[in-house]
Design an enzyme around this catalytic site. Structure first.
Site, PDB file in Angstrom:
ATOM      1  N   ASP A  36       0.779  -1.253   0.000  1.00 20.34           N
ATOM      2  CA  ASP A  36       0.000   0.000   0.000  1.00 20.34           C
ATOM      3  C   ASP A  36       0.810   1.303   0.000  1.00 20.34           C
ATOM      4  O   ASP A  36       0.520   2.229   0.775  1.00 20.34           O
ATOM      5  CB  ASP A  36      -0.953   0.025   1.214  1.00 20.34           C
ATOM      6  N   LYS A 139      -6.999  -4.893  -3.431  1.00 21.04           N
ATOM      7  CA  LYS A 139      -7.749  -5.444  -2.301  1.00 21.04           C
ATOM      8  C   LYS A 139      -8.770  -4.434  -1.799  1.00 21.04           C
ATOM      9  O   LYS A 139      -8.651  -3.243  -2.065  1.00 21.04           O
ATOM     10  CB  LYS A 139      -6.790  -5.852  -1.172  1.00 21.04           C
ATOM     11  N   CYS A 183      -1.999  -3.015   7.524  1.00 18.80           N
ATOM     12  CA  CYS A 183      -1.907  -3.842   6.320  1.00 18.80           C
ATOM     13  C   CYS A 183      -0.609  -4.636   6.218  1.00 18.80           C
ATOM     14  O   CYS A 183      -0.591  -5.749   5.702  1.00 18.80           O
ATOM     15  CB  CYS A 183      -2.154  -2.982   5.087  1.00 18.80           C
TER      16      CYS A 183
END
Ligand SMILES: [Zn+2]
Length: 239
Positions: A36, A139, A183
């Site tokens: 991310d 995602k 994450c």
């Protein structure tokens, strides 16, 4: 050739063959998961959910180290948070709630975040050169479930991450990115649960809060994940 010389030749031969077999067995195929690195999570881009310490220097360091790993021949996979506008993790989609409130969602604790990484918006863009990546795994597309992990969402729906890694016969992954306590943590823990050896690189990651980041590091250690302070290519091969 005398008997002693013959014996020596045979012994050398077996040592080489056995040594080769042991090495082949131990030889890990390494992959890298960069979590991310998206505008909305960074101070650099004034992101809506900017994580502490995600300035220009951090992004530059991540870019340089990812390039080193790519040049070392390791396939690199990026994860990308990719939410629809009506995503359940946004506080704006819950009446009377504000950012960082906690609720129960499908029986699980859910932090309500400011809207972030909405599909096709600039803030959802990955800040690294796309050429670095063998694949980008999106995602969090299901509006009903959050997905901190690059492997599956909170509803248990798998991404194609495991398949991509298995296709390349990868059995060890190096994980880093944003955020350590969400994450990165979830992706590293799911990788370990799926049977991969996992190395998490602490200084290439940034956390939402120091306490939860420290807690996440301790938890990852209990799952057998190796925490590496800085990227060390030799240690990655050895660990
Ligand atoms: Zn998200």
């Amino acid at each position: 050739m005398g008997q002693a010389a013959k014996t020596l030749v045979w012994v050398s031969f077996f040592v080489l063959v056995l040594g080769g077999m042991v090495m082949a067995q131990d030889k890990a195929k390494i992959g890298v998961i960069v979590v991310d690195i998206q505008g909305d999570f960074t101070k650099l881009k004034n992101g809506s959910l900017a994580v502490e310490g995600t300035d220009e220097a951090y992004i530059k360091t991540v870019a340089e180290n990812t390039k080193r790993l790519k040049e070392a021949g390791y396939p690199i996979y990026a994860t990308q948070d990719w939410h629809p506008k009506n995503h359940a993790s946004f506080f704006t989609n819950h009446k009377g709630k504000k950012a960082f409130d906690a609720i129960k969602l499908h029986g699980k604790d859910q932090v309500l975040w400011p809207p972030h990484c909405v599909q096709k918006t600039p803030g959802a863009g990955i800040l690294l050169d796309k050429k670095l990546f063998a694949a980008v795994v999106k995602k969090g597309m299901d509006a009903q479930y959050d997905s901190y992990s690059g492997f599956q969402d909170d509803g248990g729906k798998k991404t194609n991450m495991d398949k991509l890694l298995k296709k390349e016969k990868i059995n060890k992954v190096v994980v880093y990115g944003i955020a350590t306590d969400y994450c990165v943590r979830a992706t590293a823990i799911d990788a370990a649960a799926a049977g991969y050896k996992v190395i998490m690189v602490k200084n290439l990651s940034r956390g939402v809060a120091p306490e939860s980041s420290q807690k996440a590091i301790e938890e990852m250690k209990t799952k057998g994940i190796v925490i590496m302070e800085d990227l060390d290519l030799e240690k990655i091969k050895a660990n």
